[in-house]
Motif scaffolding. Structure first.
Motif, PDB file in Angstrom:
ATOM      1  N   GLN A   1       0.867  -1.255  -0.101  1.00  0.00           N
ATOM      2  CA  GLN A   1      -0.061  -0.119   0.067  1.00  0.00           C
ATOM      3  C   GLN A   1       0.856   1.503   0.006  1.00  0.00           C
ATOM      4  N   THR A   2       1.875   1.237   0.768  1.00  0.00           N
ATOM      5  CA  THR A   2       2.858   2.343   0.979  1.00  0.00           C
ATOM      6  C   THR A   2       3.465   2.757  -0.245  1.00  0.00           C
ATOM      7  N   ILE A   3       3.911   1.538  -1.104  1.00  0.00           N
ATOM      8  CA  ILE A   3       4.693   1.918  -2.393  1.00  0.00           C
ATOM      9  C   ILE A   3       3.942   2.135  -3.540  1.00  0.00           C
ATOM     10  N   SER A   4       2.501   1.772  -3.474  1.00  0.00           N
ATOM     11  CA  SER A   4       1.513   2.109  -4.640  1.00  0.00           C
ATOM     12  C   SER A   4       1.095   3.669  -4.357  1.00  0.00           C
ATOM     13  N   TYR A   5       1.037   4.295  -2.851  1.00  0.00           N
ATOM     14  CA  TYR A   5       0.586   5.419  -2.870  1.00  0.00           C
ATOM     15  C   TYR A   5       1.374   6.431  -3.002  1.00  0.00           C
ATOM     16  N   LEU A   6       2.945   6.229  -3.033  1.00  0.00           N
ATOM     17  CA  LEU A   6       3.887   7.178  -3.021  1.00  0.00           C
ATOM     18  C   LEU A   6       3.646   7.865  -4.384  1.00  0.00           C
ATOM     19  N   PRO A   7       3.682   7.214  -5.674  1.00  0.00           N
ATOM     20  CA  PRO A   7       3.608   8.050  -6.919  1.00  0.00           C
ATOM     21  C   PRO A   7       2.574   9.166  -6.822  1.00  0.00           C
ATOM     22  N   HIS A   8       1.608   9.099  -5.962  1.00  0.00           N
ATOM     23  CA  HIS A   8       0.277  10.081  -6.050  1.00  0.00           C
ATOM     24  C   HIS A   8       1.014  11.397  -5.659  1.00  0.00           C
ATOM     25  N   PHE A   9       2.074  11.428  -4.791  1.00  0.00           N
ATOM     26  CA  PHE A   9       2.599  12.578  -4.350  1.00  0.00           C
ATOM     27  C   PHE A   9       3.435  13.087  -5.165  1.00  0.00           C
ATOM     28  N   ILE A  10       3.966  12.528  -6.075  1.00  0.00           N
ATOM     29  CA  ILE A  10       4.742  13.097  -7.023  1.00  0.00           C
ATOM     30  C   ILE A  10       4.169  14.301  -8.056  1.00  0.00           C
ATOM     31  N   SER A  11       4.806  15.162  -8.158  1.00  0.00           N
ATOM     32  CA  SER A  11       4.346  16.412  -9.156  1.00  0.00           C
ATOM     33  C   SER A  11       4.087  15.844 -10.336  1.00  0.00           C
ATOM     34  N   VAL A  12       3.209  16.341 -11.237  1.00  0.00           N
ATOM     35  CA  VAL A  12       3.134  16.113 -12.418  1.00  0.00           C
ATOM     36  C   VAL A  12       4.297  16.628 -13.394  1.00  0.00           C
ATOM     37  N   VAL A  13       4.888  17.755 -13.171  1.00  0.00           N
ATOM     38  CA  VAL A  13       5.870  18.098 -13.666  1.00  0.00           C
ATOM     39  C   VAL A  13       7.183  16.990 -13.678  1.00  0.00           C
ATOM     40  N   VAL A  14       7.198  16.461 -12.319  1.00  0.00           N
ATOM     41  CA  VAL A  14       8.540  15.513 -11.957  1.00  0.00           C
ATOM     42  C   VAL A  14       8.112  14.200 -12.798  1.00  0.00           C
ATOM     43  N   VAL A  15       6.871  13.829 -12.778  1.00  0.00           N
ATOM     44  CA  VAL A  15       6.193  12.522 -13.713  1.00  0.00           C
ATOM     45  C   VAL A  15       6.747  12.641 -15.084  1.00  0.00           C
ATOM     46  N   VAL A  16       6.429  13.831 -15.660  1.00  0.00           N
ATOM     47  CA  VAL A  16       6.562  14.172 -17.261  1.00  0.00           C
ATOM     48  C   VAL A  16       8.224  13.966 -17.482  1.00  0.00           C
ATOM     49  N   GLY A  17       8.948  14.712 -16.410  1.00  0.00           N
ATOM     50  CA  GLY A  17      10.329  14.502 -16.561  1.00  0.00           C
ATOM     51  C   GLY A  17      11.150  13.192 -16.408  1.00  0.00           C
ATOM     52  N   MET A  18      10.512  12.336 -15.597  1.00  0.00           N
ATOM     53  CA  MET A  18      10.947  11.101 -15.658  1.00  0.00           C
ATOM     54  C   MET A  18      10.453  10.239 -16.870  1.00  0.00           C
ATOM     55  N   LEU A  19       9.372  10.421 -17.685  1.00  0.00           N
ATOM     56  CA  LEU A  19       8.968   9.963 -18.977  1.00  0.00           C
ATOM     57  C   LEU A  19       9.906  10.472 -19.626  1.00  0.00           C
ATOM     58  N   VAL A  20      10.203  11.614 -19.846  1.00  0.00           N
ATOM     59  CA  VAL A  20      11.277  12.263 -20.813  1.00  0.00           C
ATOM     60  C   VAL A  20      12.540  11.590 -20.625  1.00  0.00           C
ATOM     61  N   ASP A  21      13.098  11.305 -19.453  1.00  0.00           N
ATOM     62  CA  ASP A  21      14.393  10.781 -19.426  1.00  0.00           C
ATOM     63  C   ASP A  21      14.343   9.203 -19.589  1.00  0.00           C
ATOM     64  N   PHE A  22      13.137   8.619 -19.413  1.00  0.00           N
ATOM     65  CA  PHE A  22      13.048   7.082 -19.681  1.00  0.00           C
ATOM     66  C   PHE A  22      13.110   6.963 -21.089  1.00  0.00           C
ATOM     67  N   THR A  23      12.516   7.872 -21.881  1.00  0.00           N
ATOM     68  CA  THR A  23      12.118   7.431 -23.016  1.00  0.00           C
ATOM     69  C   THR A  23      12.939   8.059 -24.287  1.00  0.00           C
ATOM     70  N   THR A  24      14.131   8.612 -23.868  1.00  0.00           N
ATOM     71  CA  THR A  24      14.884   9.408 -24.623  1.00  0.00           C
ATOM     72  C   THR A  24      15.711   8.186 -25.328  1.00  0.00           C
ATOM     73  N   GLN A  25      16.565   8.543 -26.532  1.00  0.00           N
ATOM     74  CA  GLN A  25      17.309   7.755 -27.149  1.00  0.00           C
ATOM     75  C   GLN A  25      18.241   7.132 -26.333  1.00  0.00           C
ATOM     76  N   ASN A  26      18.780   7.519 -25.404  1.00  0.00           N
ATOM     77  CA  ASN A  26      19.720   6.905 -24.371  1.00  0.00           C
ATOM     78  C   ASN A  26      19.012   6.273 -23.189  1.00  0.00           C
ATOM     79  N   GLY A  27      17.818   6.651 -23.262  1.00  0.00           N
ATOM     80  CA  GLY A  27      16.937   6.187 -21.964  1.00  0.00           C
ATOM     81  C   GLY A  27      16.889   4.811 -21.614  1.00  0.00           C
ATOM     82  N   LEU A  28      16.387   4.470 -20.305  1.00  0.00           N
ATOM     83  CA  LEU A  28      16.135   3.137 -19.719  1.00  0.00           C
ATOM     84  C   LEU A  28      15.686   2.176 -20.705  1.00  0.00           C
ATOM     85  N   ILE A  29      14.278   2.707 -21.048  1.00  0.00           N
ATOM     86  CA  ILE A  29      13.399   1.896 -22.033  1.00  0.00           C
ATOM     87  C   ILE A  29      14.171   1.686 -23.124  1.00  0.00           C
TER      88      ILE A  29
END
Length: 323
Positions: free
Chosen positions: A134-162
């Motif tokens: 429950q605690t792990i699943s709740y945590l993303p809710h408290f992350i800002s939308v700006v931070v979430v999109v920033g994570m998406l950008v980092d993960f999906t770049t040419q050299n990103g994790l994905i």
């Protein structure tokens, strides 16, 4: 006959007066008895009056050719001109299509996700493990939308994790945020990840109110845990699911534009551009206030219509409704 009707009128009038007086007396007693609760509610009421009902005064600019120098009252009336311009516009059907598709995907994928998580958490018997999940699943809710999109950008770049993971399997790097066909997947997927835990709280609370004797009776009848969840748990939380579904349908045309504005670009407009982002570009960036107000009012009317229809259908089918 006239004297009888006059007598009945005379009798009804004191009854109505008595009902009105008793209503105000009950209201006064309730205010006195629960004054601290009303004081707690007061800031919320003031907030909605100022920021939601107060601005409705400016809706009239949707029917005017608004000018900052002339003001709302001094601007010229143009009737439904801005509405017709929007309906005949080049982007009208694209905006309607994208808005509905994103909301339909959310109804099919994002809406059931918290329900499934709550059902799975309800079946856990080790309380320490349940609290950790429950605690792990709740945590993303408290992350800002700006931070979430920033994570998406980092993960999906040419050299990103994905793309690094895909390269292991011999797949060429993909520019996810530059591909229109990937936008909805990223938007819905990141939304589920961010809200699934927080959304499950209300369902877990509803499950805690289900009578335990129903589960015991199901066990006696030979129902396993899956059938108990199917025939006891889900019907027990069905009213909550229906109410939240009605609210979700009532906001189908109101896709949160903050996240979309952060994610989209001209290359993905074909699948990412929705009514709210179009209103933002027209109203804020191009200062076309009357046109954007007309589009926003059209959006609100569609939402209200969907809400009323969903509520009426729910009342007839399940006898559960908002009003």
């Amino acid at each position: 006959m006239e004297t009888v009707s006059q007598n009945t009128k005379i009798k009804k009038e004191p009854e109505l007066i008595f009902i009105k007086e008793s209503f105000w007396r009950r209201l006064a007693k309730d205010l006195k008895r629960n004054k601290y609760i009303y004081i707690m509610v007061l800031p919320v009421v003031i907030y909605y009056l100022i920021f939601h009902y107060g601005p409705m005064y400016g809706v009239q600019i949707a029917f005017k050719d608004f000018s900052l120098t002339e003001g709302i009252w001094g601007s010229e009336w143009v009737g439904f001109k801005h509405f017709l311009d929007f309906f005949k516009g080049y982007y009208f059907w694209r905006l309607i299509r994208n808005t509905f598709l994103i909301n339909i995907y959310e109804l099919l994928l994002a809406f059931p996700a918290p329900i499934l998580l709550a059902l799975l958490l309800n079946e856990l018997r080790r309380m320490w493990f349940k609290r950790v999940v429950q605690t792990i699943s709740y945590l993303p809710h408290f992350i800002s939308v700006v931070v979430v999109v920033g994570m998406l950008v980092d993960f999906t770049t040419q050299n990103g994790l994905i793309n690094q993971v895909l390269s292991i399997f011999g797949i060429e790097p993909i520019s996810f945020l530059q591909k229109p066909e990937w936008f909805r997947t990223l938007y819905i997927g990141s939304g589920i990840w961010q809200s699934i835990g927080w959304g499950s709280i209300i369902y877990l609370a509803a499950m805690s109110n289900i009578n335990s004797e129903l589960y015991e009776a199901a066990k006696i009848d030979g129902a396993n845990r899956f059938k108990q969840a199917l025939h006891v748990t889900i019907p027990g939380i069905a009213p909550i699911i229906i109410i939240l579904l009605i609210l979700q349908i009532g906001s189908m045309m109101s896709v949160g534009f903050e996240k979309i504005i952060l994610m989209y670009n001209p290359l993905t407009y074909d699948t990412a551009d929705v009514i709210s982002t179009y209103v933002y570009r027209k109203g804020i960036l191009e200062a076309n206030f009357s046109f954007s107000a007309a589009v926003g009012l059209f959006n609100a009317i569609i939402n209200l219509t969907l809400l009323v229809l969903a509520n009426r259908i729910s009342a007839k089918v399940s006898e559960t409704s908002l009003w």
